[in-house]
Design a protein around this motif. Sequence first.
Motif, PDB file in Angstrom:
ATOM      1  N   GLY A   8      46.082  57.768  29.716  1.00 30.58           N
ATOM      2  CA  GLY A   8      46.223  58.802  28.717  1.00 30.58           C
ATOM      3  C   GLY A   8      47.656  59.049  28.306  1.00 30.58           C
ATOM      4  O   GLY A   8      47.943  59.235  27.125  1.00 30.58           O
ATOM      5  N   LEU A   9      48.567  59.093  29.273  1.00 25.11           N
ATOM      6  CA  LEU A   9      49.986  59.307  29.002  1.00 25.11           C
ATOM      7  C   LEU A   9      50.768  58.064  29.389  1.00 25.11           C
ATOM      8  O   LEU A   9      50.442  57.413  30.386  1.00 25.11           O
ATOM      9  N   PRO A  10      51.808  57.741  28.640  1.00 23.97           N
ATOM     10  CA  PRO A  10      52.625  56.592  29.029  1.00 23.97           C
ATOM     11  C   PRO A  10      53.465  56.907  30.259  1.00 23.97           C
ATOM     12  O   PRO A  10      53.818  58.069  30.501  1.00 23.97           O
ATOM     13  N   ASN A  11      53.774  55.891  31.023  1.00 25.39           N
ATOM     14  CA  ASN A  11      54.628  56.061  32.204  1.00 25.39           C
ATOM     15  C   ASN A  11      56.082  56.142  31.765  1.00 25.39           C
ATOM     16  O   ASN A  11      56.915  55.280  32.078  1.00 25.39           O
ATOM     17  N   ARG A  12      56.369  57.204  31.031  1.00 24.98           N
ATOM     18  CA  ARG A  12      57.690  57.455  30.461  1.00 24.98           C
ATOM     19  C   ARG A  12      58.026  58.933  30.632  1.00 24.98           C
ATOM     20  O   ARG A  12      57.146  59.737  30.981  1.00 24.98           O
ATOM     21  N   PRO A  13      59.255  59.323  30.357  1.00 24.08           N
ATOM     22  CA  PRO A  13      59.589  60.745  30.439  1.00 24.08           C
ATOM     23  C   PRO A  13      58.935  61.539  29.307  1.00 24.08           C
ATOM     24  O   PRO A  13      58.800  61.052  28.177  1.00 24.08           O
ATOM     25  N   GLY A  14      58.544  62.755  29.626  1.00 19.64           N
ATOM     26  CA  GLY A  14      58.100  63.717  28.628  1.00 19.64           C
ATOM     27  C   GLY A  14      58.872  65.010  28.808  1.00 19.64           C
ATOM     28  O   GLY A  14      59.556  65.214  29.822  1.00 19.64           O
ATOM     29  N   VAL A  15      58.767  65.894  27.822  1.00 18.18           N
ATOM     30  CA  VAL A  15      59.392  67.216  27.924  1.00 18.18           C
ATOM     31  C   VAL A  15      58.407  68.266  27.450  1.00 18.18           C
ATOM     32  O   VAL A  15      57.497  67.982  26.663  1.00 18.18           O
ATOM     33  N   LEU A 245      57.954  58.166  43.860  1.00 23.03           N
ATOM     34  CA  LEU A 245      57.732  57.004  42.999  1.00 23.03           C
ATOM     35  C   LEU A 245      57.688  55.705  43.784  1.00 23.03           C
ATOM     36  O   LEU A 245      56.997  54.755  43.378  1.00 23.03           O
ATOM     37  N   ARG A 246      58.411  55.635  44.898  1.00 19.43           N
ATOM     38  CA  ARG A 246      58.318  54.435  45.732  1.00 19.43           C
ATOM     39  C   ARG A 246      56.911  54.257  46.288  1.00 19.43           C
ATOM     40  O   ARG A 246      56.480  53.135  46.575  1.00 19.43           O
ATOM     41  N   ARG A 247      56.186  55.371  46.435  1.00 20.65           N
ATOM     42  CA  ARG A 247      54.823  55.310  46.967  1.00 20.65           C
ATOM     43  C   ARG A 247      53.773  55.162  45.870  1.00 20.65           C
ATOM     44  O   ARG A 247      52.724  54.561  46.093  1.00 20.65           O
ATOM     45  N   THR A 248      54.018  55.742  44.708  1.00 15.33           N
ATOM     46  CA  THR A 248      53.002  55.749  43.647  1.00 15.33           C
ATOM     47  C   THR A 248      53.192  54.650  42.622  1.00 15.33           C
ATOM     48  O   THR A 248      52.235  54.270  41.942  1.00 15.33           O
ATOM     49  N   GLY A 249      54.419  54.158  42.460  1.00 16.44           N
ATOM     50  CA  GLY A 249      54.716  53.355  41.289  1.00 16.44           C
ATOM     51  C   GLY A 249      54.971  54.267  40.100  1.00 16.44           C
ATOM     52  O   GLY A 249      54.959  55.506  40.221  1.00 16.44           O
ATOM     53  N   PRO A 250      55.200  53.701  38.916  1.00 18.69           N
ATOM     54  CA  PRO A 250      55.551  54.515  37.748  1.00 18.69           C
ATOM     55  C   PRO A 250      54.409  55.424  37.319  1.00 18.69           C
ATOM     56  O   PRO A 250      53.240  55.056  37.347  1.00 18.69           O
ATOM     57  N   LEU A 251      54.769  56.639  36.941  1.00 19.92           N
ATOM     58  CA  LEU A 251      53.834  57.643  36.450  1.00 19.92           C
ATOM     59  C   LEU A 251      54.507  58.434  35.328  1.00 19.92           C
ATOM     60  O   LEU A 251      55.744  58.435  35.216  1.00 19.92           O
ATOM     61  N   LEU A 281      62.547  51.610  39.513  1.00 22.96           N
ATOM     62  CA  LEU A 281      61.393  51.000  40.159  1.00 22.96           C
ATOM     63  C   LEU A 281      61.264  49.542  39.769  1.00 22.96           C
ATOM     64  O   LEU A 281      61.026  48.666  40.604  1.00 22.96           O
ATOM     65  N   GLY A 282      61.452  49.265  38.478  1.00 25.40           N
ATOM     66  CA  GLY A 282      61.367  47.894  38.014  1.00 25.40           C
ATOM     67  C   GLY A 282      62.487  47.027  38.541  1.00 25.40           C
ATOM     68  O   GLY A 282      62.317  45.813  38.715  1.00 25.40           O
ATOM     69  N   ALA A 283      63.617  47.675  38.829  1.00 26.79           N
ATOM     70  CA  ALA A 283      64.757  46.915  39.358  1.00 26.79           C
ATOM     71  C   ALA A 283      64.716  46.798  40.861  1.00 26.79           C
ATOM     72  O   ALA A 283      65.591  46.176  41.490  1.00 26.79           O
ATOM     73  N   GLY A 284      63.705  47.417  41.498  1.00 27.16           N
ATOM     74  CA  GLY A 284      63.556  47.327  42.948  1.00 27.16           C
ATOM     75  C   GLY A 284      64.573  48.129  43.715  1.00 27.16           C
ATOM     76  O   GLY A 284      64.851  47.828  44.887  1.00 27.16           O
ATOM     77  N   GLN A 285      65.144  49.167  43.097  1.00 25.90           N
ATOM     78  CA  GLN A 285      66.170  49.959  43.773  1.00 25.90           C
ATOM     79  C   GLN A 285      65.540  51.146  44.498  1.00 25.90           C
ATOM     80  O   GLN A 285      64.520  51.665  44.087  1.00 25.90           O
TER      81      GLN A 285
END
Length: 285
Positions: A8-15, A245-251, A281-285
Amino acid sequence: MFDLTREGLPNRPGVGFKARHFEALMADPGPVGWLEIHAENYMGAGGRPQAQLAALAERFPISVHGVGLSIGGAEPLDADHLARLKALVDRIAPARFSEHLAWSTHDTSYLNDLLPLPYTEETLARVAGHVSEVQERLDRQMLLENPSSYLAFTESEMTETEFLSELVVRTGCGLLLDVNNVFVSATNLGYAPESYIEAFPLAAVGEIHLGGHDSDEDDRGAPLLIDSHGRAVADPVWALLAMVLRRTGPLPLLVEWDTDVPDWPVLAAEAERAGRALDRLGAGQ
Protein backbone atom coordinates in the motif's frame (compact mmCIF):
# COMPACT_ATOMS: atom_id res chain seq x y z
CA MET A 1 -9.39 -12.35 8.05
CA PHE A 2 -7.35 -9.46 6.66
CA ASP A 3 -3.90 -10.31 5.34
CA LEU A 4 -1.04 -7.90 5.97
CA THR A 5 0.51 -6.64 2.76
CA ARG A 6 3.25 -4.07 2.37
CA GLU A 7 2.20 -2.89 -1.08
CA GLY A 8 0.00 0.00 0.00
CA LEU A 9 2.77 2.46 0.89
CA PRO A 10 6.19 2.66 -0.72
CA ASN A 11 9.23 1.81 1.38
CA ARG A 12 10.23 5.46 1.35
CA PRO A 13 10.04 8.39 3.76
CA GLY A 14 6.70 10.07 4.36
CA VAL A 15 5.67 13.12 6.37
CA GLY A 16 2.58 14.21 8.21
CA PHE A 17 0.88 16.73 5.92
CA LYS A 18 0.44 20.30 7.14
CA ALA A 19 -1.47 22.87 5.08
CA ARG A 20 1.40 25.37 5.26
CA HIS A 21 3.55 22.92 3.28
CA PHE A 22 1.05 22.32 0.45
CA GLU A 23 2.64 24.51 -2.20
CA ALA A 24 6.17 23.31 -1.41
CA LEU A 25 5.10 19.67 -1.56
CA MET A 26 3.33 20.11 -4.87
CA ALA A 27 6.30 22.00 -6.35
CA ASP A 28 9.09 19.69 -5.15
CA PRO A 29 8.46 16.89 -2.63
CA GLY A 30 12.13 15.97 -2.52
CA PRO A 31 12.59 12.66 -0.70
CA VAL A 32 8.93 12.37 0.33
CA GLY A 33 7.15 9.41 -1.24
CA TRP A 34 3.85 9.46 0.70
CA LEU A 35 1.82 11.52 3.16
CA GLU A 36 -0.12 10.95 6.36
CA ILE A 37 -3.24 12.89 7.32
CA HIS A 38 -5.18 12.85 10.58
CA ALA A 39 -8.65 11.54 9.79
CA GLU A 40 -10.51 13.94 12.05
CA ASN A 41 -9.15 16.97 10.14
CA TYR A 42 -10.90 15.84 6.94
CA MET A 43 -14.33 14.67 8.05
CA GLY A 44 -16.04 17.89 7.01
CA ALA A 45 -17.48 18.58 3.58
CA GLY A 46 -15.84 20.85 1.04
CA GLY A 47 -13.52 23.80 1.59
CA ARG A 48 -9.78 24.21 1.17
CA PRO A 49 -8.79 21.13 3.25
CA GLN A 50 -10.78 18.81 1.00
CA ALA A 51 -9.52 20.50 -2.18
CA GLN A 52 -5.91 20.18 -1.02
CA LEU A 53 -6.42 16.56 0.00
CA ALA A 54 -7.93 15.69 -3.39
CA ALA A 55 -4.93 17.23 -5.15
CA LEU A 56 -2.46 15.44 -2.89
CA ALA A 57 -4.22 12.09 -3.27
CA GLU A 58 -3.75 12.29 -7.05
CA ARG A 59 0.01 12.57 -6.56
CA PHE A 60 0.90 10.74 -3.33
CA PRO A 61 -0.18 7.55 -1.57
CA ILE A 62 -2.07 8.63 1.55
CA SER A 63 -2.03 7.04 4.98
CA VAL A 64 -5.03 7.99 7.15
CA HIS A 65 -4.19 8.10 10.86
CA GLY A 66 -7.08 8.28 13.30
CA VAL A 67 -6.88 9.88 16.74
CA GLY A 68 -10.51 9.79 17.89
CA LEU A 69 -11.92 6.26 17.66
CA SER A 70 -11.02 5.42 21.27
CA ILE A 71 -10.24 1.81 20.37
CA GLY A 72 -9.58 0.97 24.02
CA GLY A 73 -12.63 2.74 25.44
CA ALA A 74 -15.06 0.92 27.70
CA GLU A 75 -18.09 2.08 25.69
CA PRO A 76 -19.08 0.91 22.18
CA LEU A 77 -17.41 2.71 19.32
CA ASP A 78 -19.09 5.97 18.30
CA ALA A 79 -21.27 5.00 15.32
CA ASP A 80 -21.38 8.55 13.92
CA HIS A 81 -17.61 8.92 14.11
CA LEU A 82 -17.12 5.56 12.42
CA ALA A 83 -19.55 6.55 9.67
CA ARG A 84 -17.63 9.77 9.00
CA LEU A 85 -14.39 7.80 8.92
CA LYS A 86 -15.94 5.34 6.46
CA ALA A 87 -17.01 8.21 4.19
CA LEU A 88 -13.48 9.65 4.21
CA VAL A 89 -11.86 6.29 3.47
CA ASP A 90 -14.30 5.59 0.64
CA ARG A 91 -13.67 9.04 -0.83
CA ILE A 92 -9.87 8.97 -1.00
CA ALA A 93 -9.10 5.21 -0.95
CA PRO A 94 -5.99 5.56 1.22
CA ALA A 95 -3.10 3.13 1.09
CA ARG A 96 -3.30 2.60 4.86
CA PHE A 97 -5.48 3.31 7.86
CA SER A 98 -4.17 3.28 11.43
CA GLU A 99 -5.25 4.14 14.97
CA HIS A 100 -3.79 4.15 18.48
CA LEU A 101 -3.83 1.54 21.22
CA ALA A 102 -5.46 3.98 23.66
CA TRP A 103 -8.77 5.36 24.89
CA SER A 104 -10.12 8.92 24.90
CA THR A 105 -13.83 8.67 25.80
CA HIS A 106 -15.86 8.20 28.99
CA ASP A 107 -19.64 8.05 28.91
CA THR A 108 -20.56 11.00 26.66
CA SER A 109 -17.31 12.92 27.23
CA TYR A 110 -14.38 13.10 24.83
CA LEU A 111 -10.96 13.59 26.44
CA ASN A 112 -8.40 15.36 24.27
CA ASP A 113 -5.67 12.84 25.00
CA LEU A 114 -4.61 9.28 24.17
CA LEU A 115 -4.80 7.46 27.50
CA PRO A 116 -3.15 4.15 28.44
CA LEU A 117 -4.76 0.77 29.03
CA PRO A 118 -4.20 -2.06 31.50
CA TYR A 119 -3.10 -5.14 29.58
CA THR A 120 -5.61 -7.69 30.83
CA GLU A 121 -7.71 -10.40 29.20
CA GLU A 122 -10.79 -8.21 29.64
CA THR A 123 -9.12 -5.29 27.87
CA LEU A 124 -7.80 -7.59 25.15
CA ALA A 125 -11.26 -8.93 24.37
CA ARG A 126 -12.72 -5.41 24.23
CA VAL A 127 -9.98 -3.99 22.00
CA ALA A 128 -10.07 -7.02 19.71
CA GLY A 129 -13.81 -6.56 19.29
CA HIS A 130 -13.38 -2.88 18.45
CA VAL A 131 -10.56 -3.56 15.97
CA SER A 132 -12.63 -6.23 14.22
CA GLU A 133 -15.61 -3.86 14.05
CA VAL A 134 -13.50 -1.14 12.44
CA GLN A 135 -11.96 -3.52 9.90
CA GLU A 136 -15.36 -4.93 8.93
CA ARG A 137 -16.91 -1.46 8.65
CA LEU A 138 -14.07 -0.07 6.55
CA ASP A 139 -13.57 -3.34 4.66
CA ARG A 140 -9.84 -3.08 5.10
CA GLN A 141 -7.07 -3.99 7.49
CA MET A 142 -6.10 -1.40 10.08
CA LEU A 143 -2.75 -0.88 11.75
CA LEU A 144 -2.60 -0.34 15.52
CA GLU A 145 0.08 1.91 17.00
CA ASN A 146 2.01 1.19 20.20
CA PRO A 147 1.49 4.03 22.70
CA SER A 148 3.86 6.35 24.50
CA SER A 149 3.51 5.54 28.20
CA TYR A 150 4.04 7.53 31.40
CA LEU A 151 2.77 4.92 33.87
CA ALA A 152 2.09 1.18 34.09
CA PHE A 153 -0.96 -0.54 35.59
CA THR A 154 -0.40 -2.97 38.46
CA GLU A 155 -3.35 -5.07 37.22
CA SER A 156 -1.72 -5.77 33.82
CA GLU A 157 -1.51 -9.51 33.19
CA MET A 158 0.77 -9.39 30.15
CA THR A 159 3.37 -7.17 28.55
CA GLU A 160 2.51 -4.64 25.87
CA THR A 161 4.23 -6.72 23.20
CA GLU A 162 2.30 -9.83 24.27
CA PHE A 163 -0.93 -7.82 24.14
CA LEU A 164 -0.20 -6.56 20.63
CA SER A 165 0.88 -9.99 19.44
CA GLU A 166 -2.39 -11.50 20.59
CA LEU A 167 -4.40 -8.72 18.93
CA VAL A 168 -2.74 -9.57 15.62
CA VAL A 169 -3.64 -13.24 16.05
CA ARG A 170 -7.26 -12.56 17.05
CA THR A 171 -8.11 -9.85 14.50
CA GLY A 172 -5.66 -10.04 11.62
CA CYS A 173 -4.77 -6.38 12.14
CA GLY A 174 -1.34 -5.05 11.37
CA LEU A 175 0.86 -2.90 13.57
CA LEU A 176 2.29 0.58 13.33
CA LEU A 177 5.59 0.66 15.20
CA ASP A 178 6.31 4.11 16.60
CA VAL A 179 10.02 3.98 17.44
CA ASN A 180 9.95 7.26 19.35
CA ASN A 181 7.10 5.91 21.50
CA VAL A 182 9.24 2.87 22.30
CA PHE A 183 12.12 5.09 23.43
CA VAL A 184 9.83 7.41 25.43
CA SER A 185 8.05 4.54 27.20
CA ALA A 186 11.27 2.65 27.92
CA THR A 187 12.85 5.74 29.50
CA ASN A 188 9.78 6.61 31.54
CA LEU A 189 9.10 3.07 32.77
CA GLY A 190 12.70 1.97 33.22
CA TYR A 191 13.31 -0.81 30.71
CA ALA A 192 15.61 -1.25 27.73
CA PRO A 193 14.07 -0.19 24.40
CA GLU A 194 16.14 -2.86 22.65
CA SER A 195 14.43 -5.57 24.73
CA TYR A 196 11.02 -4.22 23.71
CA ILE A 197 11.99 -4.37 20.02
CA GLU A 198 13.26 -7.92 20.40
CA ALA A 199 9.88 -8.97 21.80
CA PHE A 200 7.78 -6.98 19.31
CA PRO A 201 5.89 -8.91 16.56
CA LEU A 202 7.87 -7.25 13.79
CA ALA A 203 6.41 -9.46 11.05
CA ALA A 204 3.08 -7.62 11.52
CA VAL A 205 4.55 -4.12 11.07
CA GLY A 206 3.27 -2.26 8.03
CA GLU A 207 4.49 1.25 8.87
CA ILE A 208 7.04 2.92 11.15
CA HIS A 209 6.74 6.33 12.82
CA LEU A 210 9.47 8.67 14.01
CA GLY A 211 8.99 11.87 15.98
CA GLY A 212 10.57 14.25 18.42
CA HIS A 213 10.17 14.32 22.20
CA ASP A 214 10.78 16.79 25.03
CA SER A 215 12.88 15.99 28.10
CA ASP A 216 11.82 16.74 31.67
CA GLU A 217 12.13 15.24 35.16
CA ASP A 218 9.50 13.67 37.39
CA ASP A 219 8.98 14.56 41.07
CA ARG A 220 11.86 12.29 42.08
CA GLY A 221 14.32 13.80 39.60
CA ALA A 222 14.19 10.82 37.24
CA PRO A 223 14.14 11.43 33.46
CA LEU A 224 10.67 11.98 32.00
CA LEU A 225 10.17 12.14 28.24
CA ILE A 226 7.10 13.70 26.62
CA ASP A 227 5.98 12.55 23.17
CA SER A 228 5.52 16.08 21.87
CA HIS A 229 6.10 15.76 18.09
CA GLY A 230 7.51 19.26 18.32
CA ARG A 231 11.17 18.90 17.41
CA ALA A 232 13.66 16.90 15.35
CA VAL A 233 14.02 13.17 15.95
CA ALA A 234 16.59 12.49 18.68
CA ASP A 235 19.79 10.58 17.90
CA PRO A 236 18.95 7.61 20.20
CA VAL A 237 15.68 7.17 18.30
CA TRP A 238 17.54 7.08 14.98
CA ALA A 239 19.84 4.42 16.46
CA LEU A 240 16.82 2.38 17.60
CA LEU A 241 15.33 2.71 14.11
CA ALA A 242 18.50 1.24 12.62
CA MET A 243 18.12 -1.77 14.92
CA VAL A 244 14.51 -2.23 13.81
CA LEU A 245 15.29 -1.98 10.10
CA ARG A 246 18.08 -4.54 10.36
CA ARG A 247 15.40 -6.97 11.54
CA THR A 248 12.50 -5.97 9.29
CA GLY A 249 14.13 -4.80 6.09
CA PRO A 250 12.84 -1.62 4.41
CA LEU A 251 9.44 -0.30 5.46
CA PRO A 252 7.51 2.98 5.00
CA LEU A 253 8.97 5.54 7.45
CA LEU A 254 6.94 8.53 8.61
CA VAL A 255 8.38 11.66 10.22
CA GLU A 256 5.79 13.28 12.52
CA TRP A 257 6.07 16.97 13.44
CA ASP A 258 2.73 18.23 14.76
CA THR A 259 3.57 21.14 17.10
CA ASP A 260 5.92 24.07 16.50
CA VAL A 261 5.76 23.00 12.86
CA PRO A 262 8.90 24.15 11.02
CA ASP A 263 9.31 25.54 7.53
CA TRP A 264 9.32 22.94 4.78
CA PRO A 265 13.13 22.67 4.33
CA VAL A 266 13.54 21.58 7.97
CA LEU A 267 10.92 18.84 7.69
CA ALA A 268 12.25 17.77 4.28
CA ALA A 269 15.71 17.38 5.84
CA GLU A 270 14.28 14.99 8.46
CA ALA A 271 12.61 12.99 5.69
CA GLU A 272 15.91 12.89 3.83
CA ARG A 273 17.60 11.48 6.93
CA ALA A 274 14.93 8.78 7.07
CA GLY A 275 15.67 8.04 3.44
CA ARG A 276 19.34 7.60 4.23
CA ALA A 277 18.42 5.07 6.92
CA LEU A 278 16.66 3.04 4.24
CA ASP A 279 19.53 3.49 1.79
CA ARG A 280 21.99 2.07 4.30
CA LEU A 281 20.06 -1.21 4.25
CA GLY A 282 20.78 -1.62 0.57
CA ALA A 283 24.41 -0.79 1.17
CA GLY A 284 24.65 -3.39 3.94
CA GLN A 285 25.67 -0.85 6.57
